[in-house]
Scaffold this active site. Structure first.
Site, PDB file in Angstrom:
ATOM      1  N   GLY A  19       0.777  -1.239   0.000  1.00  0.00           N
ATOM      2  CA  GLY A  19       0.000   0.000   0.000  1.00  0.00           C
ATOM      3  C   GLY A  19       0.802   1.279   0.000  1.00  0.00           C
ATOM      4  N   ASN A 114      -6.159   2.337 -12.920  1.00  0.00           N
ATOM      5  CA  ASN A 114      -5.149   1.382 -12.470  1.00  0.00           C
ATOM      6  C   ASN A 114      -3.767   1.978 -12.701  1.00  0.00           C
ATOM      7  OD1 ASN A 114      -4.066  -1.112 -11.547  1.00  0.00           O
ATOM      8  ND2 ASN A 114      -3.695  -1.740 -13.675  1.00  0.00           N
ATOM      9  N   ASP A 152      -4.609  -4.446 -18.542  1.00  0.00           N
ATOM     10  CA  ASP A 152      -3.585  -3.393 -18.667  1.00  0.00           C
ATOM     11  C   ASP A 152      -3.655  -2.707 -20.034  1.00  0.00           C
ATOM     12  OD1 ASP A 152      -2.640  -4.113 -16.126  1.00  0.00           O
ATOM     13  OD2 ASP A 152      -1.218  -5.546 -16.958  1.00  0.00           O
TER      14      ASP A 152
HETATM   15  C1  GRF Z   1       3.051  -0.963  -7.678  1.00  0.00           C
HETATM   16  O1  GRF Z   1       4.347  -1.088  -8.129  1.00  0.00           O
HETATM   17  C2  GRF Z   1       2.083  -0.888  -8.825  1.00  0.00           C
HETATM   18  O2  GRF Z   1       2.628  -0.348  -9.980  1.00  0.00           O
HETATM   19  C3  GRF Z   1       1.720  -2.321  -9.056  1.00  0.00           C
HETATM   20  O3  GRF Z   1       1.728  -2.907  -7.795  1.00  0.00           O
HETATM   21  C4  GRF Z   1       2.599  -2.194  -6.919  1.00  0.00           C
HETATM   22  C5  GRF Z   1       1.836  -1.853  -5.679  1.00  0.00           C
HETATM   23  O4  GRF Z   1       2.637  -1.371  -4.659  1.00  0.00           O
HETATM   24  N1  GRF Z   1       0.461  -2.409  -9.748  1.00  0.00           N
HETATM   25  P1  GRF Z   1       2.014  -0.775  -3.342  1.00  0.00           P
HETATM   26  O5  GRF Z   1       1.100  -1.835  -2.726  1.00  0.00           O
HETATM   27  O6  GRF Z   1       1.260   0.465  -3.692  1.00  0.00           O
HETATM   28  O7  GRF Z   1       3.192  -0.504  -2.446  1.00  0.00           O
END
Ligand code: GRF
Length: 220
Positions: A19, A114, A152
């Site tokens: 997160g 996303n 995506d």
């Molecule tokens: C990020 O690198 C995002 O691009 C990918 O998942 C990761 C999530 O990281 N979809 P976090 O949970 O926000 O630290």
């Protein structure tokens, strides 16, 4: 008499992990002029740190554990019902690691963003940093896109680039990309809440004009 203020757009964030992007959004939403409010955080995994971050910020959380469902359809139906209960104006996927069904994606078309750690359309799916290194790319980065039926593959709103150094490993590259993610996601969420970005049939309107190329965060 004071004019009634319109309620701020309601943002629901979906997470599956640590997160850090959620944290960046929480921090941004504390700025006095931020045009939205994070009203709920949902996870498909119990016990993840993102839920703790939300709780620390006094944001309502929920868990719909995908392991408790026999099929993707049943999981998505439960998730959809819970999301509807929160009545969000925007759903932000922030490290949410589930592929969503077509019905789910259609239900929230134009209202779901996303973040993907590559310069889309390059490297959809997983292991993006490793794939960029293996391909010998000198530029890599992050994209924020509207979620559509294609994984995506929805129209890209904004990107930020990072340079790939000759000695970069997936981990060091991921760290560089994440730094950009934490800057870019709050900016795009702000634009959405201000009503500046809209999804058309297969294009994005930015301030009422068709966006010809993704917005770029300068590489510095
Ligand atoms: C990020 O690198 C995002 O691009 C990918 O998942 C990761 C999530 O990281 N979809 P976090 O949970 O926000 O630290």
């Amino acid at each position: 008499m004071k004019a009634e203020q319109a309620p701020l757009p309601r943002i629901l964030v979906l997470v599956s992990g640590s997160g850090t992007n959620l944290q960046a959004l929480i921090d941004a939403s504390r700025e006095r002029d931020f045009p939205g409010q994070i009203t709920a955080v949902g996870s498909n995994r119990p016990g993840v740190f993102a839920l703790e971050r939300a709780a620390q910020a006094n944001i309502e959380t929920f868990v719909i554990d995908h392991k408790r469902f026999e099929s993707r359809e049943e999981f998505d139906a439960a998730l959809m019902a819970e999301i509807r209960r929160h009545n969000p104006d925007l759903i932000v996927l922030a490290g949410f690691m589930r592929i969503l069904t077509t019905d789910f994606v259609r239900a929230f078309r134009g209202k779901m963003l996303n973040i993907h750690p590559s310069l889309l359309p390059k490297y959809t799916g997983l292991n993006t940093h490793q794939r960029a290194i293996e391909a010998g790319d000198t530029l890599h980065g992050v994209s924020i896109h509207f979620v559509t039926e294609e994984l995506d593959g929805g129209p890209v709103i904004a990107q930020a680039e990072v340079q790939v150094a000759p000695d970069d490993a997936p981990k060091s590259l991921a760290e560089k990309v994440q730094e950009k993610e934490h800057i870019l996601y709050p900016i795009v969420v702000r634009w959405f809440c201000e009503g500046r970005i809209q999804l058309g049939s297969d294009y994005i309107l930015f301030d009422g004009e068709i966006l010809k190329a993704p917005m770029r965060l300068p590489d510095n």
